[in-house]
Design a protein around this motif. Structure first.
Motif, PDB file in Angstrom:
ATOM      1  N   GLU A  78      45.586  63.517   5.258  1.00 39.47           N
ATOM      2  CA  GLU A  78      46.704  63.051   4.435  1.00 39.47           C
ATOM      3  C   GLU A  78      47.957  63.905   4.614  1.00 39.47           C
ATOM      4  OE1 GLU A  78      44.515  61.401   0.408  1.00 39.47           O
ATOM      5  OE2 GLU A  78      44.802  63.561   0.625  1.00 39.47           O
ATOM      6  N   SER A  79      47.819  65.064   5.215  1.00 39.45           N
ATOM      7  CA  SER A  79      48.949  65.994   5.291  1.00 39.45           C
ATOM      8  C   SER A  79      50.032  65.484   6.238  1.00 39.45           C
ATOM      9  CB  SER A  79      48.482  67.382   5.737  1.00 39.45           C
ATOM     10  OG  SER A  79      48.100  67.368   7.102  1.00 39.45           O
ATOM     11  N   ASP A  80      51.261  65.746   5.877  1.00 39.03           N
ATOM     12  CA  ASP A  80      52.397  65.348   6.711  1.00 39.03           C
ATOM     13  C   ASP A  80      52.314  65.977   8.093  1.00 39.03           C
ATOM     14  OD1 ASP A  80      53.488  63.783   4.707  1.00 39.03           O
ATOM     15  OD2 ASP A  80      55.035  65.246   4.155  1.00 39.03           O
ATOM     16  N   ASN A  81      51.972  67.262   8.157  1.00 41.46           N
ATOM     17  CA  ASN A  81      51.959  67.943   9.454  1.00 41.46           C
ATOM     18  C   ASN A  81      50.921  67.346  10.395  1.00 41.46           C
ATOM     19  OD1 ASN A  81      54.062  69.715   8.883  1.00 41.46           O
ATOM     20  ND2 ASN A  81      52.681  71.068   7.784  1.00 41.46           N
ATOM     21  N   TYR A  82      49.777  66.980   9.891  1.00 36.77           N
ATOM     22  CA  TYR A  82      48.766  66.316  10.708  1.00 36.77           C
ATOM     23  C   TYR A  82      49.295  64.973  11.215  1.00 36.77           C
ATOM     24  CZ  TYR A  82      44.677  63.506  11.861  1.00 36.77           C
ATOM     25  OH  TYR A  82      43.796  62.676  12.487  1.00 36.77           O
ATOM     26  N   ASN A  83      49.811  64.149  10.306  1.00 41.84           N
ATOM     27  CA  ASN A  83      50.242  62.805  10.674  1.00 41.84           C
ATOM     28  C   ASN A  83      51.445  62.794  11.611  1.00 41.84           C
ATOM     29  OD1 ASN A  83      48.444  60.808   9.433  1.00 41.84           O
ATOM     30  ND2 ASN A  83      48.932  61.966   7.591  1.00 41.84           N
ATOM     31  N   ILE A  84      52.399  63.654  11.368  1.00 44.94           N
ATOM     32  CA  ILE A  84      53.572  63.725  12.248  1.00 44.94           C
ATOM     33  C   ILE A  84      53.159  64.181  13.646  1.00 44.94           C
ATOM     34  CG2 ILE A  84      55.728  64.979  12.669  1.00 44.94           C
ATOM     35  CD1 ILE A  84      56.077  64.919   9.537  1.00 44.94           C
ATOM     36  N   THR A  85      52.320  65.203  13.718  1.00 52.04           N
ATOM     37  CA  THR A  85      51.864  65.702  15.021  1.00 52.04           C
ATOM     38  C   THR A  85      51.027  64.647  15.738  1.00 52.04           C
ATOM     39  OG1 THR A  85      51.899  67.956  14.199  1.00 52.04           O
ATOM     40  CG2 THR A  85      50.627  67.554  16.203  1.00 52.04           C
ATOM     41  N   LYS A  86      50.128  64.001  15.020  1.00 51.76           N
ATOM     42  CA  LYS A  86      49.290  62.950  15.602  1.00 51.76           C
ATOM     43  C   LYS A  86      50.160  61.821  16.144  1.00 51.76           C
ATOM     44  CE  LYS A  86      45.848  59.533  14.331  1.00 51.76           C
ATOM     45  NZ  LYS A  86      45.219  58.864  13.205  1.00 51.76           N
ATOM     46  N   GLU A 131      50.600  70.752  -0.234  1.00 54.06           N
ATOM     47  CA  GLU A 131      51.927  70.407   0.267  1.00 54.06           C
ATOM     48  C   GLU A 131      52.921  70.573  -0.860  1.00 54.06           C
ATOM     49  OE1 GLU A 131      51.462  67.349   3.942  1.00 54.06           O
ATOM     50  OE2 GLU A 131      51.739  66.442   1.980  1.00 54.06           O
ATOM     51  N   THR A 132      54.083  71.074  -0.490  1.00 49.11           N
ATOM     52  CA  THR A 132      55.147  71.233  -1.473  1.00 49.11           C
ATOM     53  C   THR A 132      56.250  70.242  -1.152  1.00 49.11           C
ATOM     54  OG1 THR A 132      56.106  72.999  -0.142  1.00 49.11           O
ATOM     55  CG2 THR A 132      54.654  73.662  -1.919  1.00 49.11           C
ATOM     56  N   LYS A 133      56.424  69.308  -2.044  1.00 49.04           N
ATOM     57  CA  LYS A 133      57.520  68.332  -1.955  1.00 49.04           C
ATOM     58  C   LYS A 133      58.247  68.437  -3.285  1.00 49.04           C
ATOM     59  CE  LYS A 133      54.941  65.406   1.184  1.00 49.04           C
ATOM     60  NZ  LYS A 133      54.279  64.144   1.372  1.00 49.04           N
ATOM     61  N   GLU A 134      58.279  67.354  -4.056  1.00 51.83           N
ATOM     62  CA  GLU A 134      58.824  67.476  -5.410  1.00 51.83           C
ATOM     63  C   GLU A 134      57.878  68.318  -6.270  1.00 51.83           C
ATOM     64  OE1 GLU A 134      58.478  63.871  -4.349  1.00 51.83           O
ATOM     65  OE2 GLU A 134      60.334  64.294  -3.293  1.00 51.83           O
ATOM     66  N   ASN A 135      56.589  68.153  -6.015  1.00 50.32           N
ATOM     67  CA  ASN A 135      55.544  68.903  -6.710  1.00 50.32           C
ATOM     68  C   ASN A 135      54.656  69.577  -5.675  1.00 50.32           C
ATOM     69  OD1 ASN A 135      56.208  67.912  -9.394  1.00 50.32           O
ATOM     70  ND2 ASN A 135      55.394  65.944  -8.708  1.00 50.32           N
ATOM     71  N   ILE A 136      53.801  70.431  -6.146  1.00 52.17           N
ATOM     72  CA  ILE A 136      52.784  71.011  -5.276  1.00 52.17           C
ATOM     73  C   ILE A 136      51.513  70.211  -5.519  1.00 52.17           C
ATOM     74  CG2 ILE A 136      51.408  73.046  -4.763  1.00 52.17           C
ATOM     75  CD1 ILE A 136      53.755  74.728  -5.822  1.00 52.17           C
ATOM     76  N   GLU A 137      50.996  69.612  -4.432  1.00 53.12           N
ATOM     77  CA  GLU A 137      49.772  68.846  -4.603  1.00 53.12           C
ATOM     78  C   GLU A 137      48.790  69.134  -3.475  1.00 53.12           C
ATOM     79  OE1 GLU A 137      49.813  64.412  -3.590  1.00 53.12           O
ATOM     80  OE2 GLU A 137      51.916  64.825  -4.021  1.00 53.12           O
ATOM     81  N   ARG A 138      47.518  69.109  -3.840  1.00 55.05           N
ATOM     82  CA  ARG A 138      46.457  69.317  -2.869  1.00 55.05           C
ATOM     83  C   ARG A 138      46.217  68.008  -2.123  1.00 55.05           C
ATOM     84  NH1 ARG A 138      40.465  71.632  -4.236  1.00 55.05           N
ATOM     85  NH2 ARG A 138      39.579  71.160  -2.196  1.00 55.05           N
ATOM     86  N   VAL A 139      46.120  68.094  -0.788  1.00 46.91           N
ATOM     87  CA  VAL A 139      45.898  66.917   0.051  1.00 46.91           C
ATOM     88  C   VAL A 139      44.771  67.209   1.030  1.00 46.91           C
ATOM     89  CG1 VAL A 139      48.297  66.109  -0.109  1.00 46.91           C
ATOM     90  CG2 VAL A 139      47.630  67.609   1.771  1.00 46.91           C
ATOM     91  N   SER A 140      44.184  66.149   1.553  1.00 45.26           N
ATOM     92  CA  SER A 140      43.197  66.328   2.614  1.00 45.26           C
ATOM     93  C   SER A 140      43.934  66.570   3.933  1.00 45.26           C
ATOM     94  CB  SER A 140      42.305  65.093   2.732  1.00 45.26           C
ATOM     95  OG  SER A 140      43.037  64.012   3.296  1.00 45.26           O
ATOM     96  N   TYR A 141      43.218  67.051   4.893  1.00 42.46           N
ATOM     97  CA  TYR A 141      43.794  67.312   6.214  1.00 42.46           C
ATOM     98  C   TYR A 141      44.465  66.054   6.767  1.00 42.46           C
ATOM     99  CZ  TYR A 141      44.014  68.642  11.145  1.00 42.46           C
ATOM    100  OH  TYR A 141      44.434  68.903  12.423  1.00 42.46           O
TER     101      TYR A 141
END
Length: 127
Positions: free
Chosen positions: A104-112, A92-102
């Protein structure tokens, strides 16, 4: 005056002119007929062209022949469906680029959250 397209050329795209099918179907024909083993493929938001069922078909195609055949993919996506590919690394790219689990990702959580509470979300978004 239009020219007839040679069959040998059309065969490489599933037998149909890409002008005779939708954008999504032409994109999927490219994936099915032109992507091969030992390739590297960089896709920018392929979900823009693919329905949810075609996104799942892309995962199947990637895993079945392409990844197992030595191909690699770099995919920029917002699609929680495509992000669910089990062998992927998600950044995910926010202030930094960081590796996240599925999960933990914003797109997963927002869609869910939206799918689990869509009536409430629609009410909040449209009031």
């Amino acid at each position: 005056m239009s020219k007839e397209i040679p069959w040998d050329f059309l065969k490489g795209y599933g037998g149909k002119s890409l002008h005779d099918v939708s954008y999504g179907e032409s994109f999927f024909a490219l994936i099915m007929n032109k992507f091969g083993k030992n390739g590297i493929y960089i896709l920018d938001e392929p979900e823009a062209a693919l329905s949810p069922i075609r996104q799942m078909s892309l995962i199947s195609r990637m895993d079945d022949e392409l990844v197992k055949g030595g191909s690699q993919f770099i995919i920029a996506t917002h699609s929680p469906i495509l992000m669910a590919y089990p062998k992927s690394f998600i950044y995910e790219t926010k202030e930094n680029i960081e590796r996240v689990s599925y999960e933990e990702s914003d797109n997963y959580n927002i869609t869910k959250d939206f799918l689990n509470n869509y009536k409430k979300m629609i009410h909040m978004l449209t009031k």
